[in-house]
Design an enzyme around this catalytic site. Sequence first.
Site, PDB file in Angstrom:
ATOM      1  N   GLN A  89       6.470  26.832 -13.054  1.00  0.00           N
ATOM      2  CA  GLN A  89       6.643  28.093 -12.338  1.00  0.00           C
ATOM      3  C   GLN A  89       8.123  28.334 -12.569  1.00  0.00           C
ATOM      4  OE1 GLN A  89       4.552  29.278  -8.379  1.00  0.00           O
ATOM      5  NE2 GLN A  89       6.649  28.883  -7.665  1.00  0.00           N
ATOM      6  N   SER A 124       9.597  22.603 -10.755  1.00  0.00           N
ATOM      7  CA  SER A 124       9.050  21.283 -11.038  1.00  0.00           C
ATOM      8  C   SER A 124       8.182  21.090 -12.070  1.00  0.00           C
ATOM      9  CB  SER A 124       7.741  21.128  -9.752  1.00  0.00           C
ATOM     10  OG  SER A 124       8.456  21.380  -8.572  1.00  0.00           O
ATOM     11  N   GLU A 208      -1.207  29.569  -2.785  1.00  0.00           N
ATOM     12  CA  GLU A 208      -0.336  28.122  -2.671  1.00  0.00           C
ATOM     13  C   GLU A 208      -0.851  27.427  -1.349  1.00  0.00           C
ATOM     14  OE1 GLU A 208       3.887  27.281  -4.417  1.00  0.00           O
ATOM     15  OE2 GLU A 208       3.871  29.111  -2.927  1.00  0.00           O
TER      16      GLU A 208
END
Length: 355
Positions: A89, A124, A208
């Site tokens: 992301q 990440s 999320e």
Amino acid sequence: MRRAWERELGSGGWIGLGWDRRQGAYGNRAGSLTQQVVWAEEYARAGAPGRVGHIGENLLAPTLIAYGDQAQRKRFLPAVARGEELWCQGYSEPEAGSDLAGLRTVAVRDGGGYRVSGQKVWTSLAMEADWCFVLARTDPGERRHRGLSFLLVPMDQPGRIEVRPIRQMSGTAEFNEVFFDGAVARAEHVVGGEGAGWRVAMGLLALERGVSTLVQQIGFAAELGVVVGAALRSGAVRDPVLREQLVRQWGELKVMRWNALRTLGAGDDAGAPSVAKLLWGGWHQRLGELAMRVRGAAAVVGPADWSAAAPYELDALQRLFLFTRADTIYGGSDEIQRNIIAERVLGLPRAERCR
């Protein structure tokens, strides 16, 4: 090994149970909300491997289903469902973390696509990812949340994309900096159309806090069990104040589960994601502090066999403490979550922001 495990899950149709009610629409099984919760919780309880496909399965795919076109869904969802393509992301930047609208990454139209230039941080899985969904400014004449676009960018572009791991206090480096220097994104890989990036990005952030919140809480319960065990071994549990704090952690975790179940069945709730983030961020941070407190002075001591030649290494509770320092910042800081609740749910006046 993690990538091989993703492909194993994909071959059984276990990736993307909640994407579409039509069996096998993208190579995945179809599952009701209840079935998704059962699968996710049992996966966590079994101690199965951590998922490297989480971002593609739980963030990108639902976003494409909601905002993408059929060509985008047909191109990307089957590859995620098979466990063959991993995603990262591209949101946060050095000068635009919680204030995402202040990002500086730009995407300039170039023939049949865009040239992306800028820097993302705290990314990440960037070292392992095949693709990155990037929020970038495509209209330099606009400010803040206007003029942004949501682009799907392939990571295999030597000389145009550089990934640098960020070494943390815990000694690990799961986060990365990503530098884009004229990286190419195709025009047909803009989700929702040019200029719709903010709407798409906010829709993704709301995803999320779905079923994955319940899975997260299974992990929290396991960590709490380890901390309680450490308190019993050290004798710290005899301290009535510390014992009360452990019981409070247990009770708050139960409340978080009930809140997550309530919001899953409540439909559209503008404040639910922010409430969930406030609850678990503070809870997990307090657990990290308790992990140190129950061990006393031993909490700050490294392994007995440390030497100049030995690698830097911490035990599980020390890593828990250091990692949880960031819980109230990443994924939207506590201050940002409170502003969202105040403005979008309670209808209070918008806070003044720097321009």
